[in-house]
Design a protein around this motif. Structure first.
Motif, PDB file in Angstrom:
ATOM      1  N   THR A   1     -30.100  46.214  11.612  1.00  0.00           N
ATOM      2  CA  THR A   1     -29.862  45.590  10.554  1.00  0.00           C
ATOM      3  C   THR A   1     -30.985  45.375   9.401  1.00  0.00           C
ATOM      4  OG1 THR A   1     -30.619  43.483  11.142  1.00  0.00           O
ATOM      5  CG2 THR A   1     -28.512  43.788  11.763  1.00  0.00           C
ATOM      6  N   GLN A   2     -31.941  46.180   9.740  1.00  0.00           N
ATOM      7  CA  GLN A   2     -33.260  46.163   8.746  1.00  0.00           C
ATOM      8  C   GLN A   2     -33.585  44.652   8.437  1.00  0.00           C
ATOM      9  OE1 GLN A   2     -34.506  49.155   8.838  1.00  0.00           O
ATOM     10  NE2 GLN A   2     -36.334  48.764   7.861  1.00  0.00           N
ATOM     11  N   THR A   3     -33.183  43.866   9.036  1.00  0.00           N
ATOM     12  CA  THR A   3     -33.619  42.458   8.876  1.00  0.00           C
ATOM     13  C   THR A   3     -34.010  41.755  10.319  1.00  0.00           C
ATOM     14  OG1 THR A   3     -31.394  41.368   9.262  1.00  0.00           O
ATOM     15  CG2 THR A   3     -31.976  42.079   6.840  1.00  0.00           C
ATOM     16  N   LEU A   4     -34.450  40.470   9.897  1.00  0.00           N
ATOM     17  CA  LEU A   4     -35.094  39.704  11.006  1.00  0.00           C
ATOM     18  C   LEU A   4     -34.754  38.314  10.791  1.00  0.00           C
ATOM     19  CD1 LEU A   4     -38.693  40.722  12.109  1.00  0.00           C
ATOM     20  CD2 LEU A   4     -36.723  40.964  13.298  1.00  0.00           C
ATOM     21  N   LEU A   5     -34.386  37.548  11.940  1.00  0.00           N
ATOM     22  CA  LEU A   5     -34.230  36.023  11.588  1.00  0.00           C
ATOM     23  C   LEU A   5     -35.280  35.662  12.075  1.00  0.00           C
ATOM     24  CD1 LEU A   5     -31.605  34.222  11.007  1.00  0.00           C
ATOM     25  CD2 LEU A   5     -31.026  34.325  13.337  1.00  0.00           C
ATOM     26  N   VAL A   6     -36.104  34.743  10.923  1.00  0.00           N
ATOM     27  CA  VAL A   6     -37.598  34.035  11.253  1.00  0.00           C
ATOM     28  C   VAL A   6     -37.556  32.935  10.551  1.00  0.00           C
ATOM     29  CG1 VAL A   6     -38.856  36.211  12.030  1.00  0.00           C
ATOM     30  CG2 VAL A   6     -38.260  35.952   9.381  1.00  0.00           C
ATOM     31  N   SER A   7     -38.396  32.202  10.913  1.00  0.00           N
ATOM     32  CA  SER A   7     -38.823  30.983  10.205  1.00  0.00           C
ATOM     33  C   SER A   7     -40.130  31.052   9.464  1.00  0.00           C
ATOM     34  CB  SER A   7     -38.843  29.703  11.161  1.00  0.00           C
ATOM     35  OG  SER A   7     -39.652  29.879  12.190  1.00  0.00           O
ATOM     36  N   LYS A   8     -40.113  30.595   8.433  1.00  0.00           N
ATOM     37  CA  LYS A   8     -41.297  30.977   7.348  1.00  0.00           C
ATOM     38  C   LYS A   8     -42.484  30.093   7.919  1.00  0.00           C
ATOM     39  CE  LYS A   8     -42.297  31.220   2.433  1.00  0.00           C
ATOM     40  NZ  LYS A   8     -41.842  30.859   0.978  1.00  0.00           N
ATOM     41  N   PRO A   9     -43.542  30.956   8.126  1.00  0.00           N
ATOM     42  CA  PRO A   9     -44.893  30.362   8.691  1.00  0.00           C
ATOM     43  C   PRO A   9     -45.481  29.502   7.627  1.00  0.00           C
ATOM     44  CG  PRO A   9     -44.957  32.821   8.793  1.00  0.00           C
ATOM     45  CD  PRO A   9     -43.832  32.458   7.995  1.00  0.00           C
ATOM     46  N   LYS A  10     -46.490  28.514   7.908  1.00  0.00           N
ATOM     47  CA  LYS A  10     -46.877  27.747   6.775  1.00  0.00           C
ATOM     48  C   LYS A  10     -48.368  28.592   6.105  1.00  0.00           C
ATOM     49  CE  LYS A  10     -47.767  24.471   9.820  1.00  0.00           C
ATOM     50  NZ  LYS A  10     -48.130  23.171  10.440  1.00  0.00           N
ATOM     51  N   ARG A  11     -48.737  28.416   5.212  1.00  0.00           N
ATOM     52  CA  ARG A  11     -49.848  29.197   4.405  1.00  0.00           C
ATOM     53  C   ARG A  11     -51.110  28.601   4.680  1.00  0.00           C
ATOM     54  NH1 ARG A  11     -46.102  26.692   2.503  1.00  0.00           N
ATOM     55  NH2 ARG A  11     -44.379  27.792   1.436  1.00  0.00           N
ATOM     56  N   MET A  12     -52.141  29.495   5.081  1.00  0.00           N
ATOM     57  CA  MET A  12     -53.789  29.182   5.185  1.00  0.00           C
ATOM     58  C   MET A  12     -54.418  29.948   4.473  1.00  0.00           C
ATOM     59  SD  MET A  12     -56.056  29.618   8.706  1.00  0.00           S
ATOM     60  CE  MET A  12     -55.120  28.269   9.748  1.00  0.00           C
TER      61      MET A  12
END
Lengths: 202, 462
Positions: free
Chosen positions: B155-166
């Motif tokens: 699908t050229q996509t991934l199901l991911v949760s967005k990480p936090k930013r450091m």
């Protein structure tokens, strides 16, 4: 993917911290082109000595501990992204791993293979280790629909968090790919409407 | 409220949101190799579906390949089978393959940048945790499991949760003899092997800005060793100069259009990070590790501690026992038997030049086996053109062919049990370089100095 709802079983304690995926499945066992047989090599370099004889000191070789729940020290599954680590744990018979902290990629790989990673507080993890080592027949109850762990018969309970979508997948045995394939029209539309496009390689 | 660089790139790639928790993230480039792709290709075959975007997929053989006699068939049957399976799958699904013997073959995280495939603003994934390397170009690049390789194929996509930013800022200028590897080992020693888990890191500050692209890649490469999903650096003139003219770099009008976009890729002044750390470059010295995870590092001038806050005493003791080291012991002076210069962390031309410059006219200690493994065929070719191979072999190094090699010991390049190896790679895990092998991570300069001395020394004094 195999479904998981409620599991009650004994557990194997592995208090060592920072257990990396090179320990779970050493690199030299990654040469297969299918997903079979990895359970035989789970924790190989801890489980066997240099002559390939079982190492009596290692917990998986102990006649006292068994079960489909692995309880491990913090930062479990760090290091390499190899999904073979999840295949090895599953192949060996583990369905749940409990720790106070998981590495991100391992956690995702576990969920994609029907293994439930449960993050508990460091204090609760210590309670689990104490309960299991003082009585190896202690059963642990894992309840995914209601999201809690309990030390049976009357020990402490701790709730755990899980992404709603991943929970639904595990309860039903769905994997992500079916869902993503159902979005193909949206993906094509996205490709056509993007502002900045990195051109395909030509 | 301004946006971070990470948010700008991530948000531009979200196709769809699920329950507000998971994002369907579009992937611009997908690198694959022989070890983590076969089961994903099998998945496509089982489902009877095609590879969705083959022109955004690039394959190479690196993990399993021998580093001598690459023109001959691979002798180890399982490795040969895996490399052949990659070729067959790429043929079946019409994927661009830089296989063994190809002039563009090499470690996947070395060839992506050197071919100009890696460009600012992209999302890049690969079934390899060190995909974070590509973040040096201002990309969101991260490692994935094989199930996810299959998702990207399909699908050229991934199901991911967005990480936090450091954000990690390194202010000021580095001391002489301190390299980017020392920066990242220093950060790891401060933040620990789990300190970045759940985050995507932006590296900033004068000390980072002043680094070459090769040196930036070394830092981003080891973001995963902190547990971070990845690490990135805002692109600047150094980045643009590196990319320009490379095989897949944009040209003509495309170049101007790309450059205009790339120049917008930085965190806004008022962008908000979930957590920030700041360090002074002048505090950083050459670093070595003493334990069995990359967070267990210290300055080469320091002694092994009695304990550390980030590990329980039993874990700490087990680690030192494996390494054959004791609290209170200095690292300087430890006799080593092996030196490995290579891996996706430190196998680029700049690394080879640093080693060659140091060892020129010197001899590798007679009790040391020293291997140098260029990251790619192109790095190897350039080293030969510059005469580095002659300097290195005259000094007593084995100058080998491109691959992952003794970083993970999947091929024949293993460190014998019980022996020490000072290594420019990224992981000092138990058995990583071979069962029982004891790995000490360091910069190419510190490794080169150890090769000559036969023990750990401060290259600034030798």
């Amino acid at each position: 993917m195999e479904k998981l709802e409620i599991l009650q079983d004994t557990a194997v304690p592995m208090p060592m911290e920072d257990i990396d995926t090179d320990q779970i499945i050493p690199a030299r066992f990654l040469k297969a082109i299918d997903k079979e047989g990895f359970g035989d090599n789970l924790f190989y370099d801890w489980r066997y000595d240099k002559d390939d004889k079982p190492n009596a000191d290692f917990i998986l070789n102990s006649p006292i501990y068994s079960g489909s729940i692995l309880v491990a020290g913090k930062n479990f599954g760090c290091g390499s992204s190899r999904e073979h680590a999840a295949w090895a744990l599953y192949g060996y018979g583990f369905r749940v791993v409990i720790s106070s902290f998981f590495a991100d990629i391992f956690k995702g790989n576990a969920l994609n293979n029907g293994i439930l990673p449960i993050q508990v507080s460091p204090e609760y993890l210590d309670q689990l280790f104490n309960a299991i080592t003082s009585d190896p027949n202690t059963k642990i109850s894992v309840n995914l629909p209601e999201q809690f762990v309990k030390i049976l018969p009357d020990g402490n309970t701790q709730p755990f968090e899980i992404d709603e979508y991943k929970k639904m997948c595990l309860l039903n045995g769905y994997d992500d790919i079916d869902y993503l394939l159902s979005l193909q029209d949206k993906i094509v539309q996205f490709e056509q409407e993007r502002e900045y496009i990195h051109k395909p390689l030509s | 409220m301004g946006k971070t660089l990470f948010d700008k790139i991530w948000d531009a790639h979200v196709v769809h949101q699920v329950n507000g928790a998971q994002d369907v993230l579009y992937i611009d480039r997908h690198f694959i190799h022989e070890v983590t792709s076969p089961q994903a290709f099998s998945g496509l075959k089982t489902r009877g579906i095609p590879l969705f975007r083959k022109d955004q997929t690039v394959a190479t053989a690196d993990h399993n390949v021998p580093t001598i006699n690459q023109h001959l068939p691979i002798s180890e049957p399982l490795s040969r089978k895996q490399v052949e399976t990659l070729s067959e799958n790429c043929e079946d699904f019409d994927v661009r393959l830089y296989g063994l013997g190809h002039q563009n073959q090499g470690i996947v995280h070395v060839i992506g940048p050197e071919l100009g495939i890696t460009q600012p603003g992209m999302t890049i994934v690969c079934g390899d945790s060190h995909t974070s390397t590509h973040g040096a170009f201002g990309t969101i690049a991260f490692g994935i499991g094989t199930s996810q390789v299959e998702q990207v194929f399909a699908t050229q996509t991934l199901l991911v949760s967005k990480p936090k930013r450091m954000r990690i800022t390194v202010n000021g200028q580095l001391q002489n003899g301190v390299l980017s590897k020392d920066i990242i080992l220093y950060l790891l020693s401060k933040l620990s092997a789990g300190g970045g888990t759940g985050y995507f890191i932006e590296y900033a500050g004068e000390a980072i800005r002043s680094l070459s692209m090769e040196a930036r890649m070394t830092i981003c490469n080891m973001s995963i060793e902190m547990g971070a999903r990845g690490g990135l650096i805002a692109p600047d003139q150094t980045t643009f100069d590196y990319i320009k003219g490379r095989k897949f770099a944009p040209e003509g009008e495309d170049w101007s259009r790309s450059l205009e976009y790339w120049k917008t890729l930085k965190s806004d002044e008022d962008a908000n990070f979930d957590i920030e750390y700041s360090f002074e470059a002048s505090d950083i010295e050459p670093m070595v590790t003493y334990g069995t995870n990359p967070g267990m590092g210290l300055k080469i001038t320091e002694i092994i501690p009695e304990k550390i806050d980030t590990a329980k005493p039993e874990s700490f003791a087990k680690s030192l026992k494996y390494m054959g080291l004791k609290p209170g012991q200095p690292m300087k002076g430890i006799t080593i038997q092996n030196v490995f210069i290579g891996s996706c962390t430190n196998s680029r031309i700049e690394d080879l030049r640093i080693v060659a410059e140091y060892v020129k006219g010197k001899k590798v200690n007679e009790s040391v086996r020293a291997m140098i493994v260029p990251g790619s065929q192109r790095v190897s070719k350039q080293a030969i053109e510059e005469g580095l191979n002659v300097i290195l072999t005259e000094a007593g190094f084995e100058f080998r062919e491109a691959g992952c090699s003794a970083c993970l010991g999947m091929n024949e390049d293993k460190i014998p049990a019980g022996e020490y190896c000072i290594s420019t790679s990224n992981r000092n895990f138990e058995g990583r370089q071979g069962p029982g092998a004891r790995t000490i991570l360091a910069s190419p300069l510190t490794a080169a100095a150890a090769a000559i001395s036969g023990k750990i020394v401060d290259a600034r004094e030798n």
